[in-house]
Design an enzyme around this catalytic site. Structure first.
Site, PDB file in Angstrom:
ATOM      1  N   TYR A 155       0.778 -10.349   2.433  1.00  0.00           N
ATOM      2  CA  TYR A 155       1.001 -10.490   0.990  1.00  0.00           C
ATOM      3  C   TYR A 155       0.778 -11.929   0.515  1.00  0.00           C
ATOM      4  O   TYR A 155       0.221 -12.166  -0.572  1.00  0.00           O
ATOM      5  CB  TYR A 155       2.419 -10.051   0.633  1.00  0.00           C
ATOM      6  N   HIS A 187      11.602  -6.941  -3.899  1.00  0.00           N
ATOM      7  CA  HIS A 187      11.077  -7.509  -5.145  1.00  0.00           C
ATOM      8  C   HIS A 187      11.523  -8.955  -5.383  1.00  0.00           C
ATOM      9  O   HIS A 187      10.708  -9.761  -5.849  1.00  0.00           O
ATOM     10  CB  HIS A 187      11.470  -6.637  -6.335  1.00  0.00           C
ATOM     11  N   CYS A 238       0.828  -1.215   0.000  1.00  0.00           N
ATOM     12  CA  CYS A 238       0.000   0.000   0.000  1.00  0.00           C
ATOM     13  C   CYS A 238       0.859   1.261   0.000  1.00  0.00           C
ATOM     14  O   CYS A 238       0.586   2.217   0.733  1.00  0.00           O
ATOM     15  CB  CYS A 238      -0.920   0.006   1.210  1.00  0.00           C
ATOM     16  N   LYS A 296       9.086   0.685 -10.345  1.00  0.00           N
ATOM     17  CA  LYS A 296      10.500   0.901 -10.636  1.00  0.00           C
ATOM     18  C   LYS A 296      11.230   1.257  -9.332  1.00  0.00           C
ATOM     19  O   LYS A 296      10.609   1.806  -8.414  1.00  0.00           O
ATOM     20  CB  LYS A 296      10.668   1.985 -11.711  1.00  0.00           C
ATOM     21  N   ARG A 308       0.555  -5.609   5.333  1.00  0.00           N
ATOM     22  CA  ARG A 308       0.841  -6.306   6.587  1.00  0.00           C
ATOM     23  C   ARG A 308      -0.068  -5.791   7.702  1.00  0.00           C
ATOM     24  O   ARG A 308      -0.290  -6.485   8.691  1.00  0.00           O
ATOM     25  CB  ARG A 308       2.309  -6.108   6.952  1.00  0.00           C
ATOM     26  N   ASP A 336      16.345   5.565  -7.259  1.00  0.00           N
ATOM     27  CA  ASP A 336      15.095   6.316  -7.181  1.00  0.00           C
ATOM     28  C   ASP A 336      14.931   7.292  -8.340  1.00  0.00           C
ATOM     29  O   ASP A 336      13.869   7.368  -8.940  1.00  0.00           O
ATOM     30  CB  ASP A 336      15.026   7.068  -5.856  1.00  0.00           C
TER      31      ASP A 336
END
Length: 329
Positions: free
Chosen positions: A59, A80, A13, A98, A39, A178
């Site tokens: 998840y 990931h 989220c 990304k 969670r 980032d």
């Protein structure tokens, strides 16, 4: 996939997901947003209420559902490998925020798993789906600036608040992952898939343990060059410029154009400076439409391979920046 609708769940989220991709998922007619997992039960309920879907605690519980065909993963990049990998093992297509991976090895492992399972992986670079970049490439194709010689791509913004996850090296923090990834992806977009990194600098904040700024020099085999600059220690800038033999084309909101913005393209030639106001575009809606269409088509004509190759090339460029920066030190 019933009635050509892609049933999607969301693993996490994150605030960026709530602002950008979740609204696009909820609005797309080819998608049914089924559930969102956190969670925290309270957070899952809050997000689910906002987007008209079901809350799920944990998840793994979402991935176990058989009423979901695909998942969107907006978790920090260091998570990931586990959760994209588990989604693939559960038979789900994956759209991941990304950067898709923190390094080339983890990207290669996940792409291999997706290929073995016949599933789609896509990285959430929404700017690629904004019409302003189509306008730039159309001008280049018609020879408006002659032959392209150089790309400048810049993405930076002021310092982040204390405690931001992008300051956490364990979660895949740092300016390269980032902001720098956008400039690297722009280099591939405009200079082609064979672009390579030839030098780089990363400036690390010793107190944070992550890079907060950097730059890279890249080039394609034909000698066209790119200067890529990024950081979260500076005034906001989000721009690309293509410099050609007869002129240049510049965009000032190259990566983050909001849906209502009509971006301005600036075309400069010997005796002409022309500003063109382009149509507004919803880059996240276009991305979701592409993801859903590709997944629903089931990889026809090798359609899953393009996004997979993009992920591998992008991760290789990120590793190359780190390696060049280490060599420079």
């Amino acid at each position: 996939m019933t009635d050509r609708v892609l049933r999607v769940g969301v693993v996490g989220c994150a605030a960026i997901a709530r602002r950008t991709t979740l609204p696009a998922l909820a609005a797309d007619p080819s998608v049914r947003l089924v559930a969102v997992a956190s969670r925290s039960r309270a957070k899952a309920e809050d997000v689910a209420r906002a987007f008209g879907c079901e809350p799920v605690t944990g998840y793994a519980a979402l991935l176990d559902r058989d009423d979901i065909d695909a998942v969107y993963v907006p978790l920090p990049p260091a998570l990931h490998p586990e959760w994209v990998g588990r989604a693939l093992a559960a038979g789900k297509h994956v759209l991941a925020e990304k950067p898709f991976a923190v390094d080339e090895k983890s990207a290669a492992d996940l792409v291999a798993a997706a290929r073995a399972a016949g599933l789609l992986l896509m990285e959430n670079f929404a700017f690629l789906h904004h019409g302003q970049h189509d306008a730039v490439r159309a001008l280049v194709d018609e020879g408006a600036i002659g032959e392209v010689r150089h790309l400048t791509a810049e993405f930076g913004f002021p310092p982040l608040p204390d405690g931001d996850i992008r300051h956490d090296p364990a979660l895949g923090g740092g300016a390269l992952l980032d902001a720098g990834v956008y400039t690297l992806r722009a280099a591939s977009l405009y200079l082609g898939p064979r672009v390579a990194v030839h030098g780089a600098v990363l400036r690390t904040d010793p107190a944070l343990g992550v890079d907060v700024a950097g730059a890279a020099l890249a080039a394609d085999p034909g000698g066209r060059t790119a200067q890529l600059t990024f950081g979260f220690d500076r005034a906001y800038r989000c721009a690309t410029t293509l410099w050609g033999s007869e002129g240049s084309i510049a965009l000032d909101r190259a990566f983050t154009a909001p849906p209502g913005l009509r971006p301005v393209l600036r075309l400069t030639r010997q005796d002409l400076v022309e500003e063109r106001t382009l149509p507004a575009g919803h880059q996240f809606a276009s991305l979701i439409a592409r993801f859903a269409r590709t997944a629903l088509d089931g990889g026809a004509d090798g359609a899953f391979e393009g996004p997979a190759e993009d992920i591998l090339r992008q991760a290789a460029l990120v590793d190359a920046v780190r390696q060049a920066a280490d060599t420079g030190r």
